[in-house]
Design a protein around this motif. Sequence first.
Motif, mmCIF file in Angstrom:
data_model
loop_
_atom_site.group_PDB
_atom_site.id
_atom_site.type_symbol
_atom_site.label_atom_id
_atom_site.label_comp_id
_atom_site.label_asym_id
_atom_site.label_seq_id
_atom_site.Cartn_x
_atom_site.Cartn_y
_atom_site.Cartn_z
ATOM 1 N N PRO A 52 0.816 -1.234 -0.012
ATOM 2 C CA PRO A 52 0.181 0.019 0.062
ATOM 3 C C PRO A 52 0.949 1.275 -0.016
ATOM 4 O O PRO A 52 2.011 1.260 0.433
ATOM 5 N N LYS A 53 0.415 2.480 -0.457
ATOM 6 C CA LYS A 53 1.079 3.563 -0.856
ATOM 7 C C LYS A 53 1.645 4.067 0.706
ATOM 8 O O LYS A 53 2.784 4.773 0.518
ATOM 9 N N ASN A 54 0.935 3.889 1.458
ATOM 10 C CA ASN A 54 1.231 4.527 2.969
ATOM 11 C C ASN A 54 2.176 3.705 3.891
ATOM 12 O O ASN A 54 2.463 4.075 4.877
ATOM 13 N N ALA A 55 2.573 2.560 3.140
ATOM 14 C CA ALA A 55 3.430 1.406 3.969
ATOM 15 C C ALA A 55 4.664 2.226 4.653
ATOM 16 O O ALA A 55 5.009 1.790 5.946
ATOM 17 N N PHE A 56 5.298 3.020 3.974
ATOM 18 C CA PHE A 56 6.585 3.651 4.665
ATOM 19 C C PHE A 56 6.265 4.540 5.676
ATOM 20 O O PHE A 56 6.816 4.451 7.002
ATOM 21 N N LYS A 57 5.230 5.315 5.464
ATOM 22 C CA LYS A 57 4.534 6.311 6.884
ATOM 23 C C LYS A 57 4.262 5.355 8.017
ATOM 24 O O LYS A 57 4.355 5.634 9.042
ATOM 25 N N ASN B 41 2.282 -2.814 7.132
ATOM 26 C CA ASN B 41 1.162 -3.160 6.310
ATOM 27 C C ASN B 41 1.631 -4.800 5.611
ATOM 28 O O ASN B 41 2.663 -5.051 5.395
ATOM 29 N N ASP B 42 0.402 -5.239 5.497
ATOM 30 C CA ASP B 42 0.629 -6.389 4.654
ATOM 31 C C ASP B 42 0.929 -5.986 3.323
ATOM 32 O O ASP B 42 0.723 -5.039 2.633
ATOM 33 N N ARG C 61 9.194 -6.889 7.577
ATOM 34 C CA ARG C 61 8.802 -8.053 8.618
ATOM 35 C C ARG C 61 8.329 -9.236 7.947
ATOM 36 O O ARG C 61 7.789 -9.416 6.551
ATOM 37 N N GLN C 62 8.185 -10.342 8.474
ATOM 38 C CA GLN C 62 7.742 -11.476 8.071
ATOM 39 C C GLN C 62 8.499 -11.946 6.650
ATOM 40 O O GLN C 62 8.039 -11.849 5.697
ATOM 41 N N ALA D 29 6.514 -10.469 3.694
ATOM 42 C CA ALA D 29 5.162 -10.343 3.440
ATOM 43 C C ALA D 29 4.599 -9.157 4.075
ATOM 44 O O ALA D 29 3.399 -8.767 3.783
ATOM 45 N N LYS D 30 5.444 -8.223 4.759
ATOM 46 C CA LYS D 30 4.889 -7.253 5.587
ATOM 47 C C LYS D 30 5.851 -6.108 5.376
ATOM 48 O O LYS D 30 7.151 -6.248 5.259
ATOM 49 N N GLY D 31 5.479 -4.652 5.622
ATOM 50 C CA GLY D 31 6.249 -3.914 5.580
ATOM 51 C C GLY D 31 6.772 -3.277 4.095
ATOM 52 O O GLY D 31 5.836 -3.538 3.191
ATOM 53 N N CYS D 32 7.853 -2.710 3.970
ATOM 54 C CA CYS D 32 8.515 -2.065 2.831
ATOM 55 C C CYS D 32 9.994 -2.064 2.809
ATOM 56 O O CYS D 32 10.600 -2.484 3.762
ATOM 57 N N SER D 33 10.441 -1.226 1.783
ATOM 58 C CA SER D 33 12.048 -1.273 1.756
ATOM 59 C C SER D 33 12.189 -0.281 2.999
ATOM 60 O O SER D 33 11.510 0.568 3.227
#
Length: 622
Positions: free
Chosen positions: A359-364, A372-373, A429-430, A419-423
């Motif tokens: 999702p676009k807000n994952a880094f935030k 986020n997933d 995570r996961q 499977a979770k988070g982002c760069s």
Amino acid sequence: MGPLLRAAVLSAALLALAAAGEAHTVSDFLNIFRPRNEHDYFHNANQGQEEDVMPRASDQQSLITAPVSRSGLMKVPARSAPTAVAQDTIVLPVDNAAGYPGAWSMITENAGVSAMHMVIMHNDKAIMFDTVTTGPSLLRLPKGNCRLDLRSREQGTKDCAAHAVEFDFATGGVRALKILTDVWCSSGALDAEGNLVQTGGYFEGEKVVRYLSPCGNCDWREFPASLAEGRWYGTQQILPDGRSIVLGGRRAFSYEFVPAEGQSNAAAKPMQLLRDTTDDVENNLYPFVHLLTDGTLFIFANDRSVVFDYRTGQVVRDLPALPGGGRNYPASGMSALLPLDLRRGDVLSPEVIVCGGTPKNAFKFGETNIFNDALRDCARINPLKPGARWATDQMPVARTMGDLLILPTGDLLMLNGAAKGCSGWGFGRQPVLSPLLYSPRQPRGSRFRALAATTIARMYHATSALLPDATVLVAGSNTNSAYNFTGVDFPTEVRVERFTPPYLSPERAANRPAIDMATVPAGGMAYGAKFSFQFSVPMLHLHVTDADLKVTMYAPPFTTHGYSMNQRLLVLAVSSFMPGPHRHGITVDAPAKPELAPPGYYLLYVMVKGVPSKAAWVKVHK
């Protein structure tokens, strides 16, 4: 864009955010045009402490007291016990019904550096490098050959750690290479002569063009101020005429052509797509770029894509948006150009695949330790087809920061990632330990197969590469802002693994074809010409027919941050096959034009009944 129009666009964007109920402030939105530095990405890695950019005290002490081998390698510090976060992994049930699920083996416990960037050269060596930003590595430069640390507060400070290696994937041996400028989050491509042309990076490295030739004592040649704009997280693509184009990078809404060695560019050219797709955490860095069969470029940034003609500087076609989230760094999905089957003639229908992301807000959310997933969708599009639309499939597991490699058979391999988070340091995570085999020719809904899992988490800054022997090299992973082995969820990885895909199962490998390298034309493969060579199979009684054969050629990519730049596979048309008692003769049709296969060195594989040979390096030229 004039000031009034810019104000109108800004007002409209802010109203749109408000209408959508997004929790953004005006200052958040304006931040998309504010320069940012490395410390924006240290938040989770350092618990908000920017000054923590050296290894932890325990790691530092281990490095100081560790013995150094003659090659300059230091002993790997002992890793601390796995944390609960590290043990929260995903392993999918292996699909044994489909046969051998592949296997993992260790090439080396210590490559000296963590492979943030990787490319395979035609001298059968891998070039792997990280960044000077992460401090000392586990490999020392030769005595008296330290680099000057241009970022030290004390003038004349020297950095004696190697940040790049030439890695022998047959033996696990390493040779230290000396990089002068910071290559953090840079880009690259192999030129027509097989040299690595490498662009950008951070700080003093952002406008540098570097060259590395494949020879036993070659080292980097660096040319500062070659690029007009800084290219940090940019993408480099080789073109049919042998030049490279480099696009994007942090706050670089432009493109330029890589100048000749030692030359420099006066100015870059604007690219509106990159400005339009920048959001408050960007999500459009390392744009996906693929050379299409008509010579235009497919360019994907964030959730939008275009067909771009670099020869005229014009967008030829706007393509539909891909909904669901962001796909480029730091959302970090995967993308590839699907194999080009030249057996179908000159009229080709190139397809691009884009999988995963966040999702676009994952880094935030990551900045507040909410993860986020990742996205599970996997979409394909034919950019040259009128009315092109995305066709979407679902992966068995969500994935961000994964790698997507094309195998000699034409199947694709997905591996690494989470499977979770982002760069970003500490934002994932996961770990997903299971690779997936993706078969593009199968019907939607039955294209994925779970393979044998690794035991090593390969998260942020992991890489992988297809090798000449048709196995896969897997290296890197450093979610920390330094080489940390203790007190962190995911210790820095200097181990290098090999993954053996299902097509090399023990029973099938017994019938593996072997190219007679002495019969491969030394002059290479000319566009539009016939190309003949011989091969054999171990079991001479094995009956081989035309229907059993497939010949493919693969362009080795430059891989970093989950994206393999310049990767492409072509299936060649077989014009004649001459079976023999001991060796078989085969003639294939070379690609007709460089738009199909830019000039350079390719890995040529022969497959018999789905089992690939070891590759021959073949130079494709006019």
